[in-house]
Design a protein around this motif. Structure first.
Motif, PDB file in Angstrom:
ATOM      1  N   ARG A 642       0.821  -1.219   0.000  1.00  0.00           N
ATOM      2  CA  ARG A 642       0.000   0.000   0.000  1.00  0.00           C
ATOM      3  C   ARG A 642       0.861   1.278   0.000  1.00  0.00           C
ATOM      4  O   ARG A 642       0.337   2.368   0.124  1.00  0.00           O
ATOM      5  N   LYS A 643       2.211   1.101  -0.083  1.00  0.00           N
ATOM      6  CA  LYS A 643       3.079   2.271  -0.004  1.00  0.00           C
ATOM      7  C   LYS A 643       2.948   3.152  -1.242  1.00  0.00           C
ATOM      8  O   LYS A 643       3.095   4.365  -1.177  1.00  0.00           O
ATOM      9  N   ARG A 644       2.715   2.530  -2.385  1.00  0.00           N
ATOM     10  CA  ARG A 644       2.614   3.301  -3.627  1.00  0.00           C
ATOM     11  C   ARG A 644       1.187   3.281  -4.126  1.00  0.00           C
ATOM     12  O   ARG A 644       0.497   2.284  -4.012  1.00  0.00           O
ATOM     13  N   GLU A 645       0.740   4.353  -4.693  1.00  0.00           N
ATOM     14  CA  GLU A 645      -0.614   4.452  -5.219  1.00  0.00           C
ATOM     15  C   GLU A 645      -0.705   3.653  -6.521  1.00  0.00           C
ATOM     16  O   GLU A 645       0.173   3.740  -7.398  1.00  0.00           O
ATOM     17  N   LYS A 647      -2.404   2.697 -10.164  1.00  0.00           N
ATOM     18  CA  LYS A 647      -3.021   3.463 -11.259  1.00  0.00           C
ATOM     19  C   LYS A 647      -3.191   2.542 -12.455  1.00  0.00           C
ATOM     20  O   LYS A 647      -2.591   1.457 -12.509  1.00  0.00           O
ATOM     21  N   ASP A 650      -0.545  -0.119 -14.234  1.00  0.00           N
ATOM     22  CA  ASP A 650       0.464  -0.697 -13.337  1.00  0.00           C
ATOM     23  C   ASP A 650       0.460  -2.220 -13.429  1.00  0.00           C
ATOM     24  O   ASP A 650      -0.598  -2.849 -13.574  1.00  0.00           O
ATOM     25  N   LYS A 666     -10.256   1.347 -12.926  1.00  0.00           N
ATOM     26  CA  LYS A 666     -10.615   1.463 -11.503  1.00  0.00           C
ATOM     27  C   LYS A 666     -12.131   1.307 -11.377  1.00  0.00           C
ATOM     28  O   LYS A 666     -12.891   2.114 -11.916  1.00  0.00           O
ATOM     29  N   ASN A 669     -13.636   2.888  -5.236  1.00  0.00           N
ATOM     30  CA  ASN A 669     -12.561   3.331  -4.346  1.00  0.00           C
ATOM     31  C   ASN A 669     -11.651   2.203  -3.912  1.00  0.00           C
ATOM     32  O   ASN A 669     -10.470   2.408  -3.639  1.00  0.00           O
ATOM     33  N   LYS A 670     -12.183   1.005  -3.770  1.00  0.00           N
ATOM     34  CA  LYS A 670     -11.415  -0.108  -3.207  1.00  0.00           C
ATOM     35  C   LYS A 670     -11.207  -1.260  -4.174  1.00  0.00           C
ATOM     36  O   LYS A 670     -10.660  -2.284  -3.801  1.00  0.00           O
ATOM     37  N   TRP A 672     -10.270  -2.725  -8.365  1.00  0.00           N
ATOM     38  CA  TRP A 672      -9.654  -2.462  -9.670  1.00  0.00           C
ATOM     39  C   TRP A 672      -9.973  -3.634 -10.602  1.00  0.00           C
ATOM     40  O   TRP A 672     -10.106  -4.763 -10.166  1.00  0.00           O
ATOM     41  N   GLU A 685      -8.452  -3.921  -3.818  1.00  0.00           N
ATOM     42  CA  GLU A 685      -7.117  -3.319  -3.794  1.00  0.00           C
ATOM     43  C   GLU A 685      -6.191  -4.048  -2.822  1.00  0.00           C
ATOM     44  O   GLU A 685      -4.983  -4.160  -3.060  1.00  0.00           O
ATOM     45  N   GLN A 690       1.842  -4.003  -6.065  1.00  0.00           N
ATOM     46  CA  GLN A 690       2.426  -3.323  -7.236  1.00  0.00           C
ATOM     47  C   GLN A 690       3.813  -3.877  -7.542  1.00  0.00           C
ATOM     48  O   GLN A 690       4.625  -4.104  -6.639  1.00  0.00           O
TER      49      GLN A 690
END
Length: 790
Positions: A642-645, A647, A650, A666, A669-670, A672, A685, A690
């Motif tokens: 969860r450190k990187r967003e 998109k 990816d 997407k 909100n949660k 993908w 998510e 990632q």
């Protein structure tokens, strides 16, 4: 049992307690058995009896008691069976009722055992209790509860009784025609009666020849003759014949039934004894409830501690509870105090409760009270003056004490009221001290009451001896009936005299006449009382604080337990929901793979999709359901991902599938949409990690958007008609299924219940509905329905 020991039972009123106990039995046999109860000196016997009483109290509290109906003493009946006699109907019914009671008790304990009620002794007590169901049925197929032989006892008896009824009816009809017809003028009264088991009518003496027949009786004046008219003589003869045959048939039936009891006679006698034992045990339980008694702990080294003990024969509003302790730090207690202060009651309470406990009875005291096991309990209480033997009160008491001294040992409990009274005070005090020394040499436990001040010093100086007194309220000039252990009683004469208005000068003069030793002792006692009251106040405060602390501890402990239980429940629920979600994802993936294979076959594209790729995908999908305990593992990895967003575009690793993929859209909100080879899935998510982007040519991906953003998780159809509501619900469920909702909420309200009923009927028939139920109370209760999809 010695005479002095048996006499102590009466003085301590033990017999009255046993009499009260016996009133709680349901039979004369049980009452007699209860009245024979005596204290035991065997520890195992006492513990067994107390545990039986404990079982009875528990059954009374949880089940209302054993199903013990009133029963008779059938031992004479069984004895007559042994001598090949014939029992009458009532006697057979009494045996039948006992057999039924035994069967009901056996059934009762079977259910108690199934309910896992923790009894200590009674399961063992009824284990060899036999039932006689066949014999019971045989008895009650012949006689009813009252012993009347039933018509169906035999076909012959039934026919005879029908004949009796018909003959009686015809006879009465003929006589009715006389007493109601024109011949009634020849009668003294228009009635039909019986003489010598035959129907007759009362005829005037002068008309005796009018009806013919037989004269069976006449009135005391001779004016009325009771005549059996000639017209009914044959009917009466026939009736009499039927009655004789009926009696003979009844005798035959009863004789056969009596003979059928013989094989079971001894067994029934044994079961009767067990029934009497249960009757007495239940009576002990009922008596314990009646006097609010508890089970004492047993000390085989005679460390007695009766907490808030009450005399069982005094009313609750009359008795003052007291702590009575003896045997641990001291074996002799000397109780002093004013007359009518309650000394004798305390003395009797100790002896009586000890006898009750050794008899297997609960005692009227607080929980955690401790009783001893004494070889004998001796008491010399009350005025024993004997006119016949020309004995004074002193002589009578001394005679009893001499007898007691010859019988006591190191395990005896001796209770002496007003030791040494009735003679010169100085001599009486000296004699009392000598007697106490003699009892101490025997090693016995002793409690005495006395007025002698010399005994206060004795109690202070002698080892294993303690003073005690009954509290006196000087302000109200009345005793409080509270036992104060460790404080001797003091004279309150001066305070009482002042309260009653005696001149202070006279009181001061009296004080000067007292010896200095007496004054110092009195002052010492006064100081002790003051310190005792101060200690009681502190102890009471500490007791309240301890109680509050214990309450807080219990609440915290319960709160912690509740927290742990709730945490475990939530954990299990979360694991269950996660597995359900994964299972649903697996089914969806299977459907997609199946669809892809079908399209490949239909399109004829050879080599575009390899068969081993489908097999590999399905093999991985079959392992989608995680073990419940592993769902919360790898927390560090979850934090890192969860450190990187994330998109679109990816590269990610899908944790649950173990596959690499690319984010193409997407969903909300949660969630993908991820492309994994030929598969495209909407994933949470939290399931994506990632990856570093690899240098590879981008592929153009065709994406079909499916979003659930516009569909709510609940629908409100309150106030609508049933048809309209069902149409809306039908369309809404289709939308919810397309949005992949695992469950939704339908708000229909309560009202008349028509909409709720219609919705539930619709849901039962829907192919995609797995289950539905009313919402929790805080979410609408029966006014809303939670629907879970397959």
């Amino acid at each position: 049992m010695t005479d002095s020991f048996q006499a102590s039972y009466k003085k301590l009123e033990y017999e009255k307690v046993i009499q009260q106990l016996s009133q709680h039995t349901v039979s004369t046999l049980g009452r007699t058995k209860a009245q024979e109860i005596l204290p035991s000196i065997q520890e195992d016997q006492i513990i067994r009896d107390l545990e039986e009483t404990e079982d009875a109290v528990m059954l009374l509290r949880l089940k209302g008691g054993m199903p013990l109906a009133s029963y008779e003493d059938i031992r004479p009946h069984l004895n007559r069976v042994r001598m090949q006699g014939t029992l009458n109907g009532e006697e057979l019914a009494q045996i039948g009722r006992i057999l039924r009671t035994i069967r009901e008790i056996k059934t009762f304990f079977t259910k108690v055992e199934e309910e896992k009620i923790p009894l200590k002794r009674l399961f063992e007590k009824i284990r060899d209790l036999d039932t006689f169901a066949k014999l019971e049925r045989s008895i009650f197929s012949v006689v009813d509860e009252g012993g009347y032989v039933l018509d169906d006892a035999s076909s012959k008896l039934k026919g005879l009784r029908q004949g009796i009824k018909q003959t009686e009816s015809r006879t009465r009809q003929k006589l009715e025609s006389i007493v109601r017809g024109p011949q009634a003028r020849f009668l003294t009264d228009a009635l039909i009666t019986m003489r010598n088991d035959r129907y007759v009518i009362p005829v005037k003496h002068e008309n005796r020849t009018t009806f013919g027949g037989v004269v069976h009786d006449q009135s005391s004046t001779g004016q009325t003759l009771f005549i059996e008219p000639q017209s009914v003589v044959d009917l009466n003869n026939q009736l009499r014949q039927y009655q004789v045959e009926e009696k003979n048939e009844i005798n035959r039936i009863l004789r056969e039934l009596t003979l059928s009891i013989e094989p079971y006679r001894e067994a029934i006698g044994h079961q009767l004894n067990r029934l009497v034992e249960l009757d007495v045990i239940q009576a002990k339980g009922r008596y314990a409830q009646a006097i609010k008694a508890v089970k004492p702990r047993v000390s085989n080294d005679n460390k007695v501690a009766l907490l808030q003990a009450r005399h069982p024969l005094l009313n609750d509003d009359e008795v003052v509870p007291n702590d009575i302790v003896i045997g641990e730090d001291f074996k002799t207690m000397i109780v002093t105090g004013p007359n009518t202060g309650g000394k004798t009651v305390v003395l009797k309470t100790l002896g009586l409760l000890q006898l009750m406990g050794q008899s297997g009875l609960f005692i009227p005291a607080e929980e955690d009270s401790v009783m001893g096991i004494f070889s004998s309990v001796f008491a010399d209480i009350g005025d024993e003056q004997s006119i016949e033997q020309s004995l004074s009160t002193f002589s009578s008491h001394l005679t009893n004490i001499v007898s007691i001294l010859s019988d006591i040992d190191e395990k005896s409990l001796v209770l002496l009221d007003e030791l040494g009274a009735g003679t010169d005070p100085q001599e009486g005090a000296a004699l009392a001290i000598a007697l106490l020394d003699a009892i101490a040499q025997k090693g016995s436990y002793v409690m005495i009451t006395s007025h002698y001040p010399e005994l206060k010093a004795y109690g202070y100086n002698r080892p294993e001896t303690i003073n005690a007194s009954m509290e006196f309220n000087v302000d109200t000039l009345s005793p409080t009936y509270r036992l104060l252990i460790g404080i001797p009683g003091r004279s309150n004469a001066f305070e009482i005299a002042r309260r009653l208005g005696l001149n202070d000068m006279v009181i001061d003069s009296a004080r000067q006449l007292m010896s200095g030793e007496s004054q110092s002792v009195d002052q010492m006692i006064q100081d002790l009382e003051s310190k005792r009251k101060e200690a009681e106040t502190r102890a009471e405060k500490a007791k309240v604080e301890l109680k509050d602390a214990q309450k807080l501890h219990r609440e915290l402990k319960q709160a912690y337990t509740d927290y742990q239980n709730e945490k475990d429940a939530l954990k299990k629920e979360a694991e269950k929901e996660a597995n359900a979600y994964v299972e649903k994802a697996k089914l969806d993936a299977d459907a997609i793979v199946k669809d892809l294979r079908q399209r490949q076959l239909e399109g004829g594209q050879q080599g575009a999709l390899k068969e081993h790729e489908f097999i590999e995908a399905q093999s991985k999908l079959s392992h989608l359901k995680a073990e419940e305990e592993t769902l919360q593992k790898n927390k560090i990895l979850q934090k890192q991902k969860r450190k990187r967003e994330l998109k679109v575009g990816d590269a990610v690793e899908v944790q649950s599938f173990g596959q690499r993929g690319t984010i193409v859209e997407k969903a909300d909100n949660k969630q993908w949409v991820v492309q994994m080879g030929m598969l495209k899935m909407k994933l949470p998510e939290s399931d994506l990690v990632q990856l570093k982007q690899e240098a590879e040519p981008k592929q153009k991906v065709s994406v079909r958007r499916t979003s659930s953003g516009g569909v709510s998780t609940e629908i409100d159809v309150r106030g609508e008609r049933v048809e309209e509501a069902l149409n809306r619900v039908d369309k809404y469920i289709d939308q919810a299924l397309l949005a992949n909702y695992p469950q939704v909420t339908i708000i229909h309200g309560m009202g008349t219940g028509a909409v709720r009923k219609g919705v539930h009927q619709f849901l039962r028939k829907h192919s995609q509905v797995n289950s539905f139920e009313d919402a929790p109370a805080n979410q609408g209760g029966s006014g809303a329905t939670i629907v879970k999809f397959k």
